[in-house]
Design a protein around this motif. Structure first.
Motif, PDB file in Angstrom:
ATOM      1  N   TYR A 283     -17.646   4.883 -18.753  1.00  0.00           N
ATOM      2  CA  TYR A 283     -17.305   3.938 -19.826  1.00  0.00           C
ATOM      3  C   TYR A 283     -17.222   4.641 -21.176  1.00  0.00           C
ATOM      4  CZ  TYR A 283     -17.214  -0.313 -17.075  1.00  0.00           C
ATOM      5  OH  TYR A 283     -16.846  -1.286 -16.184  1.00  0.00           O
ATOM      6  N   ARG A 284     -18.042   5.629 -21.383  1.00  0.00           N
ATOM      7  CA  ARG A 284     -17.964   6.383 -22.638  1.00  0.00           C
ATOM      8  C   ARG A 284     -16.592   7.039 -22.801  1.00  0.00           C
ATOM      9  NH1 ARG A 284     -23.563   9.866 -23.441  1.00  0.00           N
ATOM     10  NH2 ARG A 284     -24.283   8.780 -25.298  1.00  0.00           N
ATOM     11  N   GLU A 285     -16.094   7.594 -21.707  1.00  0.00           N
ATOM     12  CA  GLU A 285     -14.837   8.341 -21.775  1.00  0.00           C
ATOM     13  C   GLU A 285     -13.604   7.451 -21.678  1.00  0.00           C
ATOM     14  OE1 GLU A 285     -15.081  11.191 -18.646  1.00  0.00           O
ATOM     15  OE2 GLU A 285     -16.934  12.102 -19.413  1.00  0.00           O
ATOM     16  N   ASN A 286     -13.674   6.398 -20.867  1.00  0.00           N
ATOM     17  CA  ASN A 286     -12.480   5.615 -20.574  1.00  0.00           C
ATOM     18  C   ASN A 286     -12.420   4.254 -21.249  1.00  0.00           C
ATOM     19  OD1 ASN A 286     -11.294   7.498 -18.511  1.00  0.00           O
ATOM     20  ND2 ASN A 286     -13.250   7.063 -17.518  1.00  0.00           N
ATOM     21  N   LYS A 287     -13.572   3.651 -21.512  1.00  0.00           N
ATOM     22  CA  LYS A 287     -13.587   2.317 -22.104  1.00  0.00           C
ATOM     23  C   LYS A 287     -14.702   2.215 -23.150  1.00  0.00           C
ATOM     24  CE  LYS A 287     -11.746   0.251 -17.870  1.00  0.00           C
ATOM     25  NZ  LYS A 287     -11.943  -0.743 -16.785  1.00  0.00           N
ATOM     26  N   PRO A 288     -14.635   3.063 -24.159  1.00  0.00           N
ATOM     27  CA  PRO A 288     -15.730   3.104 -25.140  1.00  0.00           C
ATOM     28  C   PRO A 288     -15.928   1.797 -25.895  1.00  0.00           C
ATOM     29  CG  PRO A 288     -13.823   4.337 -25.928  1.00  0.00           C
ATOM     30  CD  PRO A 288     -13.555   4.005 -24.490  1.00  0.00           C
ATOM     31  N   GLU A 289     -14.888   0.970 -25.962  1.00  0.00           N
ATOM     32  CA  GLU A 289     -15.002  -0.302 -26.671  1.00  0.00           C
ATOM     33  C   GLU A 289     -15.863  -1.310 -25.918  1.00  0.00           C
ATOM     34  OE1 GLU A 289     -11.663  -0.937 -23.771  1.00  0.00           O
ATOM     35  OE2 GLU A 289     -12.420   0.719 -25.008  1.00  0.00           O
ATOM     36  N   LYS A 290     -16.204  -0.997 -24.655  1.00  0.00           N
ATOM     37  CA  LYS A 290     -16.962  -1.942 -23.841  1.00  0.00           C
ATOM     38  C   LYS A 290     -18.408  -1.500 -23.587  1.00  0.00           C
ATOM     39  CE  LYS A 290     -12.952  -3.870 -21.444  1.00  0.00           C
ATOM     40  NZ  LYS A 290     -12.296  -4.097 -20.128  1.00  0.00           N
ATOM     41  N   ILE A 291     -18.801  -0.352 -24.106  1.00  0.00           N
ATOM     42  CA  ILE A 291     -20.173   0.111 -23.884  1.00  0.00           C
ATOM     43  C   ILE A 291     -20.900   0.241 -25.214  1.00  0.00           C
ATOM     44  CG2 ILE A 291     -19.539   2.579 -23.869  1.00  0.00           C
ATOM     45  CD1 ILE A 291     -21.734   2.931 -21.694  1.00  0.00           C
ATOM     46  N   ARG A 292     -22.129  -0.211 -25.237  1.00  0.00           N
ATOM     47  CA  ARG A 292     -22.977  -0.112 -26.429  1.00  0.00           C
ATOM     48  C   ARG A 292     -24.171   0.778 -26.087  1.00  0.00           C
ATOM     49  NH1 ARG A 292     -22.561  -4.872 -29.624  1.00  0.00           N
ATOM     50  NH2 ARG A 292     -20.471  -5.777 -29.387  1.00  0.00           N
ATOM     51  N   ILE A 293     -24.377   1.823 -26.858  1.00  0.00           N
ATOM     52  CA  ILE A 293     -25.528   2.701 -26.683  1.00  0.00           C
ATOM     53  C   ILE A 293     -26.258   2.789 -28.015  1.00  0.00           C
ATOM     54  CG2 ILE A 293     -26.328   5.021 -26.082  1.00  0.00           C
ATOM     55  CD1 ILE A 293     -23.889   5.331 -24.316  1.00  0.00           C
ATOM     56  N   THR A 294     -27.495   2.306 -28.032  1.00  0.00           N
ATOM     57  CA  THR A 294     -28.253   2.210 -29.282  1.00  0.00           C
ATOM     58  C   THR A 294     -29.657   2.767 -29.098  1.00  0.00           C
ATOM     59  OG1 THR A 294     -27.078   0.133 -29.740  1.00  0.00           O
ATOM     60  CG2 THR A 294     -29.000   0.642 -31.109  1.00  0.00           C
ATOM     61  N   PRO A 295     -30.100   3.735 -29.908  1.00  0.00           N
ATOM     62  CA  PRO A 295     -31.507   4.163 -29.855  1.00  0.00           C
ATOM     63  C   PRO A 295     -32.412   2.958 -30.102  1.00  0.00           C
ATOM     64  CG  PRO A 295     -30.200   5.643 -31.228  1.00  0.00           C
ATOM     65  CD  PRO A 295     -29.328   4.455 -30.933  1.00  0.00           C
ATOM     66  N   THR A 296     -33.429   2.827 -29.276  1.00  0.00           N
ATOM     67  CA  THR A 296     -34.255   1.620 -29.291  1.00  0.00           C
ATOM     68  C   THR A 296     -35.716   1.972 -29.546  1.00  0.00           C
ATOM     69  OG1 THR A 296     -32.736   0.727 -27.629  1.00  0.00           O
ATOM     70  CG2 THR A 296     -34.756  -0.496 -28.007  1.00  0.00           C
ATOM     71  N   TYR A 297     -36.396   1.080 -30.230  1.00  0.00           N
ATOM     72  CA  TYR A 297     -37.825   1.268 -30.488  1.00  0.00           C
ATOM     73  C   TYR A 297     -38.575   0.856 -29.220  1.00  0.00           C
ATOM     74  CZ  TYR A 297     -42.054   1.316 -33.430  1.00  0.00           C
ATOM     75  OH  TYR A 297     -43.276   1.601 -33.991  1.00  0.00           O
ATOM     76  N   ALA A 298     -38.546   1.756 -28.241  1.00  0.00           N
ATOM     77  CA  ALA A 298     -39.072   1.432 -26.920  1.00  0.00           C
ATOM     78  C   ALA A 298     -39.385   2.720 -26.170  1.00  0.00           C
ATOM     79  CB  ALA A 298     -38.048   0.601 -26.144  1.00  0.00           C
ATOM     80  N   THR A 299     -40.324   2.621 -25.234  1.00  0.00           N
ATOM     81  CA  THR A 299     -40.758   3.783 -24.467  1.00  0.00           C
ATOM     82  C   THR A 299     -40.796   3.473 -22.978  1.00  0.00           C
ATOM     83  OG1 THR A 299     -42.168   4.467 -26.323  1.00  0.00           O
ATOM     84  CG2 THR A 299     -42.577   5.532 -24.208  1.00  0.00           C
ATOM     85  N   TYR A 300     -40.325   4.428 -22.189  1.00  0.00           N
ATOM     86  CA  TYR A 300     -40.400   4.381 -20.728  1.00  0.00           C
ATOM     87  C   TYR A 300     -41.582   5.258 -20.330  1.00  0.00           C
ATOM     88  CZ  TYR A 300     -38.440   4.435 -15.916  1.00  0.00           C
ATOM     89  OH  TYR A 300     -38.217   4.273 -14.562  1.00  0.00           O
ATOM     90  N   PHE A 301     -42.481   4.723 -19.512  1.00  0.00           N
ATOM     91  CA  PHE A 301     -43.685   5.497 -19.180  1.00  0.00           C
ATOM     92  C   PHE A 301     -44.220   5.102 -17.804  1.00  0.00           C
ATOM     93  CE2 PHE A 301     -44.860   1.770 -21.647  1.00  0.00           C
ATOM     94  CZ  PHE A 301     -45.995   1.255 -21.057  1.00  0.00           C
ATOM     95  N   TYR A 302     -45.206   5.861 -17.344  1.00  0.00           N
ATOM     96  CA  TYR A 302     -45.913   5.547 -16.106  1.00  0.00           C
ATOM     97  C   TYR A 302     -47.368   5.228 -16.428  1.00  0.00           C
ATOM     98  CZ  TYR A 302     -42.063   7.097 -13.138  1.00  0.00           C
ATOM     99  OH  TYR A 302     -40.850   7.207 -12.508  1.00  0.00           O
ATOM    100  N   GLU A 303     -47.905   4.246 -15.709  1.00  0.00           N
ATOM    101  CA  GLU A 303     -49.293   3.823 -15.887  1.00  0.00           C
ATOM    102  C   GLU A 303     -50.133   4.298 -14.697  1.00  0.00           C
ATOM    103  OE1 GLU A 303     -48.637  -0.525 -17.970  1.00  0.00           O
ATOM    104  OE2 GLU A 303     -48.240  -0.328 -15.834  1.00  0.00           O
ATOM    105  N   PHE A 304     -51.245   4.927 -15.000  1.00  0.00           N
ATOM    106  CA  PHE A 304     -52.206   5.268 -13.951  1.00  0.00           C
ATOM    107  C   PHE A 304     -53.143   4.085 -13.711  1.00  0.00           C
ATOM    108  CE2 PHE A 304     -51.482   9.647 -15.667  1.00  0.00           C
ATOM    109  CZ  PHE A 304     -51.064  10.256 -14.485  1.00  0.00           C
TER     110      PHE A 304
END
Length: 540
Positions: A283-304
Motif C-alpha cells: 500500500y505504501r508503494e501502490n496506494k499511498p492515499e489509502k494507508i495511514r502510518i502515524t507514530p503513536t504514544y503506545a508500547t508493545y511489550f511482553y508481561e511476565f
C-alpha cells in the motif's frame, strides 16, 4: 457481424453490472453508514468493565464523558459538561451539565446519574479493572479497597440537578483528560438496576434490546462474531452536527481477511493499531492515499507472570529482555516505522524521553541466566508465550522464540487464544509470558507507569514492589515538571532492574482508510471521535 457481437457484449455487460450487489462501502457512503474492521469480538460493552482498544472503539460511539477531545489536536473539549470551574488550589472541579442532554431513551441526564455511575465503578464487588483511574478523587481509593463503606466520604458531590463537584486528593494537570476516558463514562442507572444489582458484573443490560446510553450512536444489533451495528442517536445533545447515520463494527480477527474486506469494499477502514505486515509495503508503494502510518504514544511489550518460577527471579526476566533484538524485529518483521523500545514509557509528546538503561546483549543475557542457576539454559523449563489471535502477534512471537532459543538455549512454545479468553488468562495469571500493548489513555508518562502499580487492575504480571508504589503515589502529589521527570526516571530505573515486562517496540498506528472517510485525523492516541466523521462520495 463484428458490430453485432460488440453490441451484444455491451448489453451483457450492462446486465451484469445491473445485477451486481453494491458493496458495503458503496451503500454505506450513500447512506452515511461507516463500516469498520474492528479486529476482534469485544469482551464487554460495559465501559466500566471492558478493556482494550477493541471495546474502546465501540464505547466511543455509544457513550460520552464530561469531556471529549478535538479529533485533530486532541485538545480537551466540553462533552456532557458544557463548562467547568477549577478552584485556585487546583483540587476542586465544578461541572455544569448540558441542561438539554438526554439518555437515548429520552430520560434527562442529571448530575446524580454521574455520581451513581462513578460510585458503581468503585464498588469492590464490581471489580472494575479501571477503578484505580479514579483514585485521584478524594477518598476513592479507600472506598474501592473497602477501607470505608460510606460513599459520602468520596469527593463526588451533587450540587443540584445539573451541577456536580469533584474534589481531588491533589491537583493534577490531566484530570480533564481522564474524564474523556471510557472508565469515566456515565451509565444509565435505571437500566442497570432493571437487570441486576448496582455492582453486578454479569448482566443483560448491554444487550441491544435493553441498552441505554448517552453517546452519538445507539446500539441496534450485536451479532456475535459477525457485526455490531449502531445508529445515530437522535437524543444526543449535538445530534444535528453528527453526519453519520450509523457505524457497523466487524470483528475480523484474520488480518489478511481484514485487508480483503477493505479491498473488496466491505469496510471503509481498518481500526486495529496494526495492519497485516505483508500489506504495508504494497500500500505504501501502490496506494499511498489509502494507508495511514502515524507514530503513536503506545508500547508493545511482553508481561511476565512473576508469581511462579522461573519468572519469579528478576535475573531470568532480565536475561530474557537482553536476549531480544528489537532492532531486527522492527526492521525485518513489523517494518512500519516502529522504534525499538527499551522502556515501558515511549517518548511522549510533552518532551519526556526515558533514559535507555540496557541494550541487546546476548552475552550478558547468558551470564544473567547462568547466575540464576541455568548455565547455557541447562534445566530451564519449557515456557509459553501467550498472544491473542492475530497474525502480526504470531510473527513477533516466532521471532522472539527463535532469539531466545539462539541466545539462551531455552525452549519457548507459543499459544494463541481468542480475545476474551486471552484477557481472562492474563487477568487470572495463567500465563508464563503474555503479549501486551498499551495506547495512552491520557498524555502523560504516569499513564504507562501506573499500570504496574500493585493496585492497578491492569497489572497482569503479579509483580508488587513497595518502592515502586511509593514513586507512583508521589507522582500523584507532584505537579512540578522537573520533579516529575526525576520520579519518572526513578520508576523507569526500577522497572529495568526488576523487569516485570519486556518492552519490544513503540507502536506505529497503521490503518487502511478510504479517501471517502472525512474527519478521520491521524494523532498519537489512535483516537477518532465519530461525531465529527462523515463520508463523501467520490473523494480523492
Amino acid at each position: 457481424m463484428k458490430n453485432l457481437y460488440l453490441l451484444a457484449l455491451f448489453f451483457l455487460t450492462l446486465v451484469a453490472c445491473s445485477d451486481r450487489t453494491p458493496t458495503n462501502v458503496e451503500t454505506g457512503t450513500e447512506n452515511q453508514i461507516l463500516h469498520i474492521g474492528n479486529g476482534d469480538e469485544p469482551r464487554e460493552l460495559d465501559p466500566q468493565l471492558s478493556t482494550g482498544s477493541v471495546e474502546s472503539n465501540i464505547h466511543k460511539a455509544l457513550y460520552e464523558g464530561l469531556t471529549t477531545r478535538h479529533p485533530k489536536t486532541l485538545e480537551v473539549l466540553p462533552g456532557l459538561a458544557e463548562s467547568w470551574q477549577i478552584s485556585d488550589d487546583g483540587k476542586t472541579y465544578t461541572f455544569s451539565l448540558r441542561t438539554g442532554a438526554l439518555w437515548s431513551n429520552g430520560d434527562p441526564i442529571v448530575a446524580s446519574d454521574i455520581a451513581w455511575s462513578w460510585q458503581r465503578s468503585l464498588m469492590p464487588k464490581l471489580a472494575s479493572e479501571w477503578a484505580y483511574m479514579k483514585y485521584y478523587i478524594k477518598g476513592a481509593e479507600a472506598f474501592n479497597l473497602s477501607k470505608t463503606t460510606d460513599f459520602s466520604e468520596v469527593g463526588i458531590r451533587v450540587i443540584d440537578k445539573h451541577t456536580i463537584e469533584v474534589v481531588l486528593e491533589n491537583p493534577i494537570d490531566y484530570f480533564l483528560q481522564l474524564l474523556a476516558h471510557p472508565s469515566y463514562y456515565p451509565v444509565h442507572p435505571p437500566t442497570i438496576l432493571a437487570h441486576g444489582d448496582m455492582d453486578q458484573a454479569i448482566s443483560k443490560w448491554t444487550r441491544p434490546e435493553n441498552w441505554v446510553g448517552n453517546g452519538p450512536f445507539t446500539l441496534e444489533t450485536w451479532s456475535i462474531n459477525k457485526a455490531i451495528e449502531t445508529k445515530k442517536n437522535e437524543q444526543y445533545w449535538d445530534s444535528e452536527n453528527v453526519k453519520l447515520n450509523g457505524i457497523h463494527f466487524y470483528p475480523i480477527t484474520d488480518q489478511q481477511a481484514e485487508v480483503r474486506a477493505f479491498r473488496t469494499g466491505q469496510i471503509h477502514l481498518t481500526y486495529t493499531p496494526q495492519l497485516a505486515i505483508e500489506k504495508v509495503a504494497h500500500y505504501r508503494e501502490n496506494k499511498p492515499e489509502k494507508i495511514r502510518i502515524t507514530p503513536t504514544y503506545a508500547t508493545y511489550f511482553y508481561e511476565f507472570n512473576t508469581t511462579k518460577a522461573p519468572f519469579d527471579n528478576a535475573l531470568v526476566r532480565r536475561a530474557f529482555a537482553l536476549a531480544i533484538d528489537r532492532k531486527a524485529i522492527v526492521e525485518t518483521i513489523t517494518k512500519a516505522g516502529e522504534k525499538p523500545a527499551y522502556n515501558l514509557v515511549p517518548d511522549d509528546p510533552n518532551n519526556y524521553s526515558p533514559k535507555q538503561l540496557f541494550e541487546y546483549d546476548p552475552e550478558e543475557a547468558k551470564k544473567l541466566l547462568a547466575e540464576a542457576g541455568y548455565p547455557d539454559g541447562a534445566n530451564f523449563p519449557t515456557v509459553e508465550i501467550l498472544y491473542n489471535t492475530q497474525d502480526n502477534h504470531r510473527k513477533v512471537a516466532l521471532a522472539v522464540q527463535q532469539m531466545l532459543a539462539k541466545n539462551l538455549n531455552v525452549q519457548v512454545s507459543l499459544l494463541n487464544q481468542e480475545w476474551k479468553v486471552y484477557l481472562n488468562s492474563k487477568r487470572n495469571l495463567e500465563h508464563d509470558i503474555a503479549r501486551a500493548g498499551w495506547i495512552a489513555d491520557y498524555l502523560d508518562p504516569s499513564n504507562f507507569l501506573s499500570i504496574l502499580g500493585s493496585i492497578s487492575g491492569n497489572n497482569d504480571t503479579g509483580w508488587k514492589n513497595q518502592q515502586y508504589d511509593d514513586i507512583i503515589a508521589e507522582l500523584k502529589k507532584t505537579t512540578n515538571k522537573q520533579e516529575r521527570h526525576v520520579l519518572f526516571d526513578r520508576a523507569n530505573a526500577l522497572l529495568i532492574e526488576e523487569m516485570p515486562v519486556i518492552p519490544v517496540y513503540m507502536y506505529s498506528d497503521v490503518n487502511l482508510v478510504l479517501p471517502e472517510v472525512k474527519g478521520w485525523y491521524d494523532n498519537v492516541m489512535h483516537l477518532h471521535p465519530y461525531q465529527r466523521v462523515y463520508l463523501e462520495k467520490g473523494s480523492k
